[in-house]
Every structure is written in C-alpha cells, then in structure tokens.
Scaffold this active site. Sequence first.
Site, mmCIF file in Angstrom:
data_model
loop_
_atom_site.group_PDB
_atom_site.id
_atom_site.type_symbol
_atom_site.label_atom_id
_atom_site.label_comp_id
_atom_site.label_asym_id
_atom_site.label_seq_id
_atom_site.Cartn_x
_atom_site.Cartn_y
_atom_site.Cartn_z
ATOM 1 C CG ASP A 18 15.351 -1.146 1.311
ATOM 2 O OD1 ASP A 18 15.265 0.074 1.084
ATOM 3 O OD2 ASP A 18 15.897 -1.936 0.523
ATOM 4 C CG ASP B 236 -33.946 1.792 -1.943
ATOM 5 O OD1 ASP B 236 -34.574 2.868 -1.845
ATOM 6 O OD2 ASP B 236 -32.733 1.681 -1.724
ATOM 7 N N GLY C 177 -31.786 5.661 -3.384
ATOM 8 C CA GLY C 177 -32.750 5.976 -4.432
ATOM 9 C C GLY C 177 -33.771 7.015 -4.026
HETATM 10 S S1 SF4 Z 1 17.058 5.217 -0.799
HETATM 11 FE FE1 SF4 Z 1 15.667 3.663 -1.644
HETATM 12 S S2 SF4 Z 1 16.862 1.771 -1.611
HETATM 13 FE FE2 SF4 Z 1 17.869 3.231 -0.239
HETATM 14 S S3 SF4 Z 1 17.079 2.816 1.783
HETATM 15 FE FE3 SF4 Z 1 15.844 4.435 0.898
HETATM 16 S S4 SF4 Z 1 14.142 3.331 -0.051
HETATM 17 FE FE4 SF4 Z 1 15.745 1.829 0.303
#
Ligand code: SF4
Lengths: 523, 443
Positions: free
Chosen positions: A36, A279, A414
């Site tokens: 993430d 134009d 144009g």
């Molecule tokens: S699998 Fe999905 S939830 Fe897990 S780290 Fe990767 S992006 Fe994030």
Amino acid sequence: MKLSMWTYEGPPHVGAMRIAASMKGVHYVLHAPQGDTYADLLFTMIERRPSRPPVTYTTFQARDLAGSTADIFKTACREAVERYRPDTLLVGASCTAELLQDDPGGLARTLDVGVPVVPLELPSYQKKEHWGGAETFYQIIRTLAGNRERPADIAPNSCNILGPSALGFRNRDDVTEITRLLERNGLDVRVVAPLGATPADIARLPEAAFNIVLYPEIADTAARWLKKTYGMPFTSTVPIGVHATRLFLAEVRALAGLAEMDEGDDGTDRMTWYARSIDSNYLTNKRVFVFGDASHAIAAARIAAEEMGFKVCGLGTYMREFAREVRAAAADLGVEALISDDHLEIERAIIEARPELVLGTQMERHIAKRLRVPCAVISSPVHVQDFPARYSPQMGFEGANVIFDSWVHPLMMGLEEHLLQMFRDDFEFNDDAQASHLHAVSPSASPSASVAAEEEEAAPVPAQGTAEDDMALWTSDAEKELRKVPFFVRGKARRNTELFAESKGIHPITVETLYDAKAHFAR
Amino acid sequence: MTAVQNMPSRDPGQDAACRSGQLIRERGQHEVFCGLTSIMWLHRKMQDAFFLVVGSRTCAHLIQSAAGVMIFSEPRFATAIMEERDLAGMADMHDELDRVVEELLQRRPDIRMLVLVGSCPSEVIKLDLSRAAERLNRRLAPRHRVLSYSGSGIETTFTQGEDNFLAALVADSGAQPTQAPPASLIIAGCLADVVEDQFGRLFRDLGIADVAFLPSRSSEALPAIGPDTRYILAQPYLGATAAALEARGAKRIDALFPLGEEGTTAWLKAIADSFGVAPALFNRITEAPRQRALSAMAHYRPWLEGRKIFLFPDSQLEVPLARFLYREAGARIVEAGSPYLHREHLAGELALLPDDAALSEGQDVDRQIDRCLAADPDLIVCGMGLANPFEAEGHVTKWSIEFAFTPIQGYEQAGDLAELFARPLMRDVILSGTRRPAPGGAA
Ligand code: SF4
Ligand code: SF4
C-alpha cells in the site's frame, strides 16, 4: 465483486492521504501492508512533489497476523510522532487492516501521543477516494474547529476557500487565480484549506464570514457542517468558464454584502472573443462527449455548449455522490447523464455518441486515442503530464483562456482543415504526413512501429467496437474512396458509413453508400 | 504461505561471518511494492495469459498507478474488487468469483490461461483461490486453464509475485496430462524476449539442446520437468520456483546471475560445464560477445569508478547489481539493501562483494534514509516513492524499478546496464553545469 480493469478512484484512504499531504503539520499513520506504500508515488511521481507525503505505514506481514498487529500499529504511531512531531495525527486503516479490526483510533488514544488525534473510519469496501478525502477533511475540521467561539465582529468580506487538495486537477493554480480575483473584488481571503493549511489555520475557519466551496467533491461535507455549527453560508457556483466565473463573483459579492459589479470584465477574458473570432467558426456544433468528476464535467459541458458553441452529445461522471447534480446539468443540455465507474460502459457510450472531441479523464484519453478521436483532459484521474510546469488554472477568466486553448488544440485549426482538404494530394499532406500540432493527442496515422506496437497491445476490438477490422464490409472501390478522406476525419467517416449501412441493411458498402451516409449525417 | 516458505529463517550471524561487512536486519516501514506488481511484466511475457487479481480497490489502484497501466488501451489483467456484501458470506464469494470470471471470458474469449492472483484481503479472509482454480478448471478446461498464486503484500514483495507465479506454473505442468519429453535445461526467470533469443543462440552454438525458458511466451509451451532436467536461475528472487522445480526432480546449476560480462560468463560457463561443453568451444563462442560487453562497459566506467552507491531494497536484484557495480564498474558500495536475501542462491554473489559494503535485509525506511544521508553517496538507487524527494534535496538517484522492466541480462546488455547507473550522473553534470572532474570519453 466487481470486475475492474481501470478504476477512476482509489480507495478512501488515498483520499485521506490527499488531505494529509495537502496540509502542513499533519501526519497520517496508516495501518497497511507494504504494497500500500505505492500511494506515495502518486505524490512524489505523478504530482512530482519534492517531498514524501506525511504518511507512516505499519507494513504488517502475514507472519505478524498470528501475533499482535495492534502492537505494530502502536509502535509505528509512537515512532512517527517522535520523528515527525506533527501538530495533529491522523490514524486509520487500509482495506486489509480494516479486516483485522485493530481499531487504530482506540489504540492511538491509549497511547496518549500528546497531540490531537483524528481517528478516520473509512469503509474501504464501500467507499472511494473522493468520499475519503471529504470525510477526512470534515473530521479534521470537526476536531480542530469544533467548540470554538465565533468572534462577534466578523468583517463581512472575509471568507475561506475550501476544497483544493493535493492531486486535484490544477488545484494549485486555481487557488492562485481565484484568490487574485477575489482580492481584486475587495474580498479578504483568510484561510485556504486543506491545501497549504496548518491545524492552526483550521481552527481559525469559524472566524471568517463565509466559505467558498471551490471543489464540492472535497469540501461539501465540511462546508455543510460549518454552516450548521456556525451559521457560515457557502457558495454554490464553481467558477469554471466565463459565465460561471461571473455568476460566482455575483454570488460572492452578495454574500459579502458588496454592491453588484457592473458588467464588463477586467480585461483578462480572451476566451469570449476567441470563441467569437472567425477562426473559431469551424467549432460550430462539433459533437463533444464529456466525462469526469462532477464539478469539472458539469462545468465543461456548460462551457462547451454555451461558450464554445459545441454540441454536447454525452455527459457523465464516475461519482455517484453527485449523480443528482450531473443529471440536472445533462437534462439542461438535452442529453441523458451517464453515471458509472465502469470504463467499458463509458467506452460503449462514447462509441455510440460518435463525438468529434472527448473531454474526459486519463481513461477517456485512452478510449479516444483508440477510437482516433481528439481528446483533452479536464478532470482527475490524471497522469504526470496533467501536472504541467506552466501556470494553467481551470478557474476564473484565465482558467477559461487555458480551457479554450487546451480544447481547441486537439482539433484541427479551422483554416488548416480547409488547406488539408484542398491539398490532400500534395506530398506534404499525404496520409503519412502528420499534422504539426496533432502528435500530442493522436497517435500517428501512419502504421509506424509505435502504433503497431500499441495496437498489438490493445485488446481485440469489443463486439460493439469500431469494426475497423471487417474489411469485407467494403467494396474495394469504396475503400479507395475512403482513403481520400483526410486521415483525421476518416475514422469518423468510416464509422458513420458503417452505422448507416447497418441501419439500412446495406452490404457491401459502395462508393454510393459512402456519399449517402455523408449526406445523411450532414448537418 | 508460499512466501513464508520462501523465507527460511537462517541464522544471519553465520552468513555475516563470511564477510566482515555489516549485516543489518530491519523490521519497519517497507517502501516496496507488493507481489501484485510483477503482473506488469508477466502479462507482457506470456501474451495469452490473463491475470485476475482477487482483491480490493487498493489492489486495483496499485497496479494501475504504480505500473503505468494507463499506457495501454486494455491491459491483460484486471481486479475482481471485493465489496462489502462479499465479505458477509464466503459461499457467495465463490459464486461471485465465478460470475466475474464468466464476464471476463465473455469479453476476452482469447484468454488461454487465466491466473487468479491472491491479495492481502483475499488471504486475510482465507478465500481459497487454489480451490476456486480447481473448480473453474473443471468447468473451463481445456479451452482455458486456470491457475492461482499469491501476490499479496503480506507475503510477497515486488518480484516475489513472479516467483510464486512460476512456482504455480511448475506445479501445473506436473498436472498436465500430455507431456512432451522433459527439457534438459530450464532457464527460470522472466527475461525480455530479446535477451531470451540471445541466450537461445548461444546455447545452440554451444550445442546444448532442449532448452526451455520458464515462463515461456505462450501458456501452451510450458516445459516438462523430470529428474534429468537441470535448471538455472536467471533471477535471484526465485526461491519458491527453485523449490518447486526440485520437488519435480530438477537439479540446480549454481552460478552468478547473468549481469555484466563477468556474471554472464560465469552463468554461461556453469551451464556449459554442466553439459560437458569443451572449454575451447566455450571460449570461441563467447569471445566476441564478451569483448563487446567489455568495450560497451568501458564507455561508462569513468562515470562510475570510485562513486559511492547506496542501494535501497526493492527488487531483490540488489546484490547482483552491487556485485556488477563493484567488480565491473569500480564503484564503491555503501549499502546494498534487499527485501530478502536468499543466501544459498546468492552465495557466489555475496562472496564477491567488498568487505566494507553493508548489507541490509528487510527495511525500516526512515532509518535507512538516515543512514543514506549520513553516507552522502554519489548515487542512490531507490524506489519511485523516494526518488524525487532525494532529488529535491540535491541527491542523484536511479529508479530501481527499471531493473525489473529493462533488458539488463547478458553480454549485449552489459553496456545498457552500466548506462542505467551512469545516466543520472551524466544528467547531474549537465544540469548542475559544474563540469566535475571525471568523465572522459562518455558525454
Ligand atoms: S495485495 Fe493489495 S492490499 Fe495487499 S499490499 Fe498489495 S495492493 Fe495492498
Ligand atoms: S508512465 Fe506513469 S506510472 Fe509510468 S513512469 Fe510515467 S508517470 Fe510513472
């Protein structure tokens, strides 16, 4: 479960990150697995910010699940506060951590970190990025600006600007433009939030007379709460386009108790004249398909219809939260609103609407590219190239000027269009010669290596696709005639003719059919 | 689960003993992609496969944002995004997945191999994708084959997604009924097509037959594996794949990884020796490409020689890259970080690293940034989230992700590999206008 190849919005915690990254003195501890952390690069790479977003991730792993992920969260919290010394701490969970039910808010409270803590409950499996941003902004304001005494003598011309945020479409420049405009009109802008605001600024929000909601997607919830709690009115016009900017100024001046302004602009509006100039004649009734976040899409559709003289052939948004507003705007323009975040559905709608220009997001840019239709980006989600180095607001009079340029450039100039028609057999205007200004929006029309590679990459044409693959549809004479149509309108000619042939049950398409169709679709 | 198996916990002290360099093991915020990201190159490599991530909106957003999906009209991967009501009942969840698969196959009937990719949320709720794959296989085979593996961020980092996919392929090739005779040599690890072709020609010239690449370009051409099969790794992050191959009886050829002239020669030589290729033949065949690699390298060496380089953990390619930088470019390695060190597969590489290079495994990104800034290296190799902030502070960086996406293996790519490191340094000189002492030749 929902099948998705592209998403228009990220998860709600990305919305929260956008708010955290907008502000100063705020840090966000996010309970999340390592992957993430990709969200950082939205800021450092796509938006090209010079610093990391103020986010600490707990990065828990599978082997931690058996033990205590809550402890990992607490450690991360403690260390983040020690290291970054924020004035306010946001805590929350991403989708995976939400399943673990560690309750970041509760854990952070037990830690007693010594700064205000804003716990964020952002249901990942229900909500999306903009909702998360709006909710976070609102929670921050509730925590930091709640229980304040509203001063007795508030200057009636004082206002706050709410809604601009990191990763927003041209938000930084919009703030500059609108602040200037307001100041020229005698208004006193006190706080801009979240972009650039500190927690102390947030606490000062109730000290202004009213609020300006620049981006309802982010600021709506907060503005409503400030109104309910402190009786602060807020604006409802988003100042994108010349008309809307005028309306906005009138609204703001009324709220500030200032006299109505005499008509006449302040000399910075060039768009109105450019649209009128000879134009621009070729822009008349060009069919435009509009899709994006709610505010930008609504504004773009109005500008297209009223200020550019286009014909809006489609209008939609991916934001269900604002479906009502978009539906109303669409009804005004005589089209049916498309409320969907399924890009395949949007692709189908675009093919059906046969636009000559698409105004959309990064997704529509690709759809348009595939269909060989010119396109300009008007809304997030965007790509690194939509964070230009130059000053390019969307709001106010200068914003309207920018919009004029960026929508017209993908179309043919144009005069040049006529020249190309006249000289189409000239070697410089042959099929492989590229219009000098087209390269940025449309892939080379010649079968160059890059196009070939791209098409290889592209999916097989969907059932309702362009049918460009079915050569047997055309007699060879008709094919040859079609080749004489300049390349930038050839795709449209082919689609129109095939549509026409299909509706009349004509097979194969002859030279006759081609011209019958041309007559049929002539306006 | 797989990645836990990938991560045999060994005694770090024992390994550190072979080198006097520092070994740092860290546990903190990782600034590394999860295994889902490897779909980005896997889908390009195996063009009739489609990767369906069973995950959350975050997973969908990750592969879209992190990997520039937006470049393509329609990628050969997608996400089945789980929603609130899915979490309520597991039974319906399988039905939902079947429905999504149906929808997908209707749109893309050309898919030959459908790969279900597990994510963190699908693993935390214990959605059994291997069972789902079996069930779908029963229904869809032989038109479509269905496989599954985990690319979740709680179990895999970045390139380990590829490892799990290859391990799943190996397991599946055992389950396939019709079998060609087993390959004599399997090259395990995704290589760019051009690199694969170059190696293919070298093997042919060396007289080594029945060589198969894993993954192959088509899902139909998966190699058969038997006790006579030998395999060699082309990538350092393939712990699970190696284990799967060995479980099928294949034997590993140990070597350096084919980066740079030295690595490539060592890698090819190990293969050649294992197949009894005469040294004279080996020298004759490799002589010309070796010279090309050396002269291409020589062009960039002045830019890298003596430079202090810090490698953040990212792709697990860090150790071989550090070896290449030190041995062939004369660079100084401040720290080589890796999300995970497979000590057995990396033994040869580790032995060639200089004693004063710190090695780090795992990550606490804040502490690592502190160490990096304190060392003030000439070049920082790091992930995309860190590069611009470093640049903004006046440091020269190189995106590590490019090593995963760019052809860098083999003789013909040795110069390209060096250039990837040299280019940011050249750029710095151009932009800062300070004609620093150094770099002759290349400009
Ligand atoms: S699998 Fe999905 S939830 Fe897990 S780290 Fe990767 S992006 Fe994030
Ligand atoms: S294409 Fe997008 S994702 Fe890829 S490098 Fe450029 S900005 Fe980053």
